[in-house]
Design a protein around this motif. Structure first.
Motif, PDB file in Angstrom:
ATOM      1  N   LEU A  80      90.579  27.154 -44.527  1.00 27.47           N
ATOM      2  CA  LEU A  80      91.707  26.335 -44.961  1.00 27.47           C
ATOM      3  C   LEU A  80      91.884  25.185 -43.558  1.00 27.47           C
ATOM      4  N   THR A  83      92.451  21.454 -43.455  1.00 26.28           N
ATOM      5  CA  THR A  83      92.770  21.347 -44.865  1.00 26.28           C
ATOM      6  C   THR A  83      94.271  20.835 -44.370  1.00 26.28           C
ATOM      7  N   GLU A  84      95.429  20.431 -45.986  1.00 27.78           N
ATOM      8  CA  GLU A  84      96.449  19.960 -45.534  1.00 27.78           C
ATOM      9  C   GLU A  84      97.432  21.213 -45.330  1.00 27.78           C
ATOM     10  N   VAL A 146      93.992  21.645 -53.432  1.00 26.87           N
ATOM     11  CA  VAL A 146      92.527  21.717 -52.321  1.00 26.87           C
ATOM     12  C   VAL A 146      90.803  21.568 -53.235  1.00 26.87           C
ATOM     13  N   VAL A 151      85.799  23.608 -49.432  1.00 25.89           N
ATOM     14  CA  VAL A 151      85.447  24.496 -48.067  1.00 25.89           C
ATOM     15  C   VAL A 151      84.759  24.663 -48.363  1.00 25.89           C
TER      16      VAL A 151
END
Length: 339
Positions: A80, A83-84, A146, A151
């Motif tokens: 992660l 990611t945001e 996500v 990812v």
């Protein structure tokens, strides 16, 4: 035991390992301090006088099967990172138990506050409290948005049959920690089994999402999501429901949570409505998910209380956790009866 040598972490042994695996990372003698308040995996803040890191390792005794998996935590946090979803940068994973007596991982220290009590939020005022609660919900929606395959987490779990497996898993965890009579818990387990809903589209599931597993920065935004030991791929509504169960915790005792009673904290219906609007997901079957959340939370607390009675848990307040289990079971049965 001094601050420099807390239970479960030998700073000298950790320094040797870091010097071997990450030469030049540590520039001075390490000091370590156990972070109080953790109810499961142990968390330590470590520093060399210049830099700080966080170390996570399993509890000192009675590790249940599939629980306290350091590799899972390290894997999902690492995935992660771009990611945001805000997570601490990871440093390394160590599965060699000869170093600290158990697997562990190291991550960067992130500034922020884990709010757990009403008085902490009261000091901020109602407007900031509301913003923090909304940021908590919005961060959860971002996690569930996500694309886990993109990812590298396509093999992180098995979404098919997730709810059935979760119910079986927590039933087994209950059986492994059962040391006293818990009225109503078998009824709750049976009701959940008979009324399984159809799962939502699978996402990354945190598994223990609540305000005190988040770090909040000075701007009232979430700086890091912590404690990923129960994360997997599965039904995102289990995260939402467990958050609600924790939010209702004030009626069950401060050992669970008291943040929801702080002025400005949104009502439960408002939290669910914000998640529904932000995520676009159908939350109409929330009653079952709430029943399951209360069951899961009761099993978690019973397991922690079990370790406490064995004398294998570090920290304070564990003696009071046992009293919170029965109200959780009763609340779970009530939710399912009302639906």
């Amino acid at each position: 035991m001094s601050e420099e040598t807390p239970p479960g972490l030998d700073p000298a042994r950790l320094r040797e390992h870091l010097d071997a695996e990450r030469p030049g990372l540590v520039t001075g003698p390490l000091r370590a301090q156990l972070v109080e308040g953790g109810r499961s995996n142990l968390t330590y803040v470590v520093d060399d006088g210049t830099h700080r890191w966080v170390v996570r390792r399993p509890p000192l005794g009675h590790v249940l099967p599939t629980a306290h998996d350091m590799a899972r935590e390290h894997t999902v946090i690492s995935a992660l990172g771009d990611t945001e979803v805000p997570v601490p940068p990871t440093v390394l994973l160590c599965t060699d138990e000869s170093v600290l007596g158990a697997p562990f991982y190291v991550m960067d220290y992130v500034e922020g506050t884990p709010y757990r009590r009403r008085d902490q939020l009261e000091a901020l005022g109602p407007d900031r409290t509301r913003r923090i609660a909304e940021a908590m919900i919005d961060t959860l929606a971002r996690l569930h948005a996500v694309d886990y395959a993109s990812v590298g987490l396509a093999e992180f779990g098995r979404p098919e049959g997730y709810l059935e497996r979760q119910l079986r898993r927590w039933g087994k965890q209950l059986d492994a920690s059962r040391s006293r009579d818990l009225p109503g818990i078998d009824t709750l387990r049976e009701r959940l089994s008979k009324r399984l809903p159809t799962s939502s589209a699978p996402t990354i599931v945190h598994g223990d999402y609540r305000l005190d597993n988040l770090l909040v920065g000075a701007d009232d935004e979430i700086t890091a999501v912590l404690d990923w030991e129960m994360s997997t791929l599965g039904d995102p509504l289990t995260d939402v429901a467990l958050l609600v169960a924790y939010t209702e915790g004030e009626a069950l005792g401060d050992e669970i949570s008291s943040v929801a009673t702080a002025p400005g904290f949104p009502r439960i219906d408002d939290l669910v409505a914000r998640y529904t609007a932000t995520s676009g997901r159908d939350t109409s079957a929330m009653a079952w998910y709430l029943g399951f959340a209360f069951f899961k939370l009761a099993v978690i607390l019973e397991g922690i209380y079990f370790r406490y009675r064995q004398g294998k848990t570090v920290g304070e307040g564990f003696d009071r956790l046992g009293a919170s289990v029965a109200p959780l079971v009763a609340r779970g049965n009530s939710v399912l009866k009302e639906d």
